[in-house]
Write an enzyme that holds these catalytic residues in place. Structure first.
Site, PDB file in Angstrom:
ATOM      1  CG  ASP A  31      15.719  67.657 -51.071  1.00 11.96           C
ATOM      2  OD1 ASP A  31      15.168  66.600 -51.422  1.00 11.96           O
ATOM      3  OD2 ASP A  31      16.442  68.329 -51.846  1.00 11.96           O
ATOM      4  CG  ASN A  32      20.903  69.965 -51.869  1.00 16.63           C
ATOM      5  OD1 ASN A  32      20.011  69.357 -52.474  1.00 16.63           O
ATOM      6  ND2 ASN A  32      22.166  69.931 -52.244  1.00 16.63           N
ATOM      7  CB  THR A  35      17.324  67.384 -58.531  1.00 20.16           C
ATOM      8  OG1 THR A  35      17.628  66.472 -57.469  1.00 20.16           O
ATOM      9  CG2 THR A  35      18.545  67.602 -59.387  1.00 20.16           C
ATOM     10  N   GLY A  36      15.341  68.473 -56.000  1.00 25.77           N
ATOM     11  CA  GLY A  36      14.037  68.331 -55.350  1.00 25.77           C
ATOM     12  C   GLY A  36      13.296  69.653 -55.348  1.00 25.77           C
ATOM     13  CE1 TYR A 145      22.106  58.381 -59.353  1.00 30.48           C
ATOM     14  CE2 TYR A 145      21.958  56.491 -60.831  1.00 30.48           C
ATOM     15  CZ  TYR A 145      21.431  57.262 -59.815  1.00 30.48           C
ATOM     16  OH  TYR A 145      20.223  56.909 -59.249  1.00 30.48           O
ATOM     17  CE  LYS A 149      22.013  56.779 -56.033  1.00 27.26           C
ATOM     18  NZ  LYS A 149      21.170  57.038 -54.841  1.00 27.26           N
ATOM     19  NE  ARG A 186      15.005  60.558 -64.193  1.00 26.86           N
ATOM     20  CZ  ARG A 186      14.884  60.253 -62.898  1.00 26.86           C
ATOM     21  NH1 ARG A 186      15.232  59.068 -62.460  1.00 26.86           N
ATOM     22  NH2 ARG A 186      14.416  61.146 -62.055  1.00 26.86           N
TER      23      ARG A 186
END
Ligand code: UDP
Length: 310
Positions: A31-32, A35-36, A145, A149, A186
């Site tokens: 993971d970079n 957002t994680g 997005y 995807k 969200r």
């Protein structure tokens, strides 16, 4: 299995890592952290079969040793991110997914892709079956997005047809639960945080647009079953209970014991009017359907957010 989980420090990816470790598999999480968050992996840090590497899968990479599965969860996923990280989103869906597929090919591993109901855009067919091709605005604010995807699905099918990589394509519908970012914009984290803070709940448009919310444990169970199945075509993994957003806001207020104070705001451009999965394929192929009710899942999510706010 030894499994590489790209985007494993994110909301959904970290729950998927938890599930794999609980089953006794070995996990290499990449993971970079755009957002994680490493906090999502705190419970796994002491696990001998878990390793975290901070890396951007958009840059070519390899993982030493055997790998049986590559699971690609890497992408920002909130409409707030669509405005902030549009180029990063397009890059991770193209270059990032390409690199993950190359790894799967090199290792003879299967590949799980976390696609999205956004592939259907603002759908003209309801509920959405996997054979509906969608109604996506290719130049709108959500296109980074949706098209990233969709491209990734096309790429996975090309690797499957060209190189025989066993691919599994999930289309994930709105999923919620602990570890969502409080500020990701969200509707679930936004309204739950507002209700807990006794602020007015922001409903966009008149709130008649619908979403179908799946609790994270159900979602992870569906994805896990998909990884084991043998069908390369997309499978909707979502909860078919469809809820108008205004009704959703009222449920959140009631569960929080907050006053039903609603603040209406303009509807964002291209906001899909209805969204609900047809999960016939998931039921038949995976013997899967969601079990957690919206009220139970929201209560668990609210308890977690309350802890975060404290
Ligand atoms: N929404 C809302 N208030 C908010 C955030 C979102 O009414 O504070 C609405 C949004 O316009 C959409 C729905 O809730 O119709 C779901 O939005 P979200 O950003 O969670 O995900 P989406 O399904 O649109 O990607």
């Amino acid at each position: 299995m030894r499994v590489v989980v790209a985007g494993g420090a994110g909301f959904l990816g970290s729950h998927f890592c938890d599930r794999l470790i609980a089953e006794g598999h070995e996990v290499v999480c990449l993971d970079n952290l755009v957002t994680g968050s490493e906090a999502n992996l705190a419970q796994l840090r002491a696990e001998p079969h878990f390793a975290f590497e901070r890396r951007d899968v958009c840059d070519p990479f390899t993982v030493a040793g055997p790998v049986q599965a590559v699971c690609d969860f890497a992408s920002p996923a909130s409409p707030v991110d669509f405005a902030r990280l549009r180029l990063e989103i397009l890059r991770v869906g193209s270059a990032g997914t390409w690199n993950c597929l190359e790894l799967a090919r090199a290792k003879g591993a299967r590949f799980l892709f976390t696609g999205t109901s956004e592939a259907y855009g603002d759908p003209l067919v309801h509920p959405q079956r996997e054979d509906y091709w969608g109604n996506v605005n290719p130049v709108g604010p959500r296109s980074c997005y949706d098209e990233s995807k969709r491209f990734a699905e096309a790429l996975a099918m090309a690797f499957h047809r060209q190189h025989g990589v066993p691919v599994r394509l999930a289309r994930i519908f709105n999923t919620y639960g602990p570890r969502m970012r409080l500020d990701d914009g969200r509707v679930v984290p936004a309204l739950v945080a507002q209700a807990l803070r006794r602020e007015p709940l922001t409903v966009f448009g008149d709130g008649s647009q619908t979403r179908s919310f799946c609790y994270v444990d159900d979602e992870v169970d569906g994805l896990r079953r998909l990884l084991d199945c043998d069908d390369p075509y997309p499978v909707n993994i979502g909860n078919p209970r469809e809820t108008p957003i205004l009704e959703f806001a009222r449920i959140v207020a009631r569960l929080a014991g907050a006053p039903e104070s609603i603040e209406f705001r303009p509807l964002p451009a291209d906001d899909p009017k209805r969204r609900c999965p047809d999960i016939t394929r998931a039921r038949q192929l995976l013997n899967w359907e969601p079990r957690v009710t919206l009220e139970d899942g929201l209560q668990r999510t609210m308890d977690w957010f309350a802890g975060q706010l404290r």
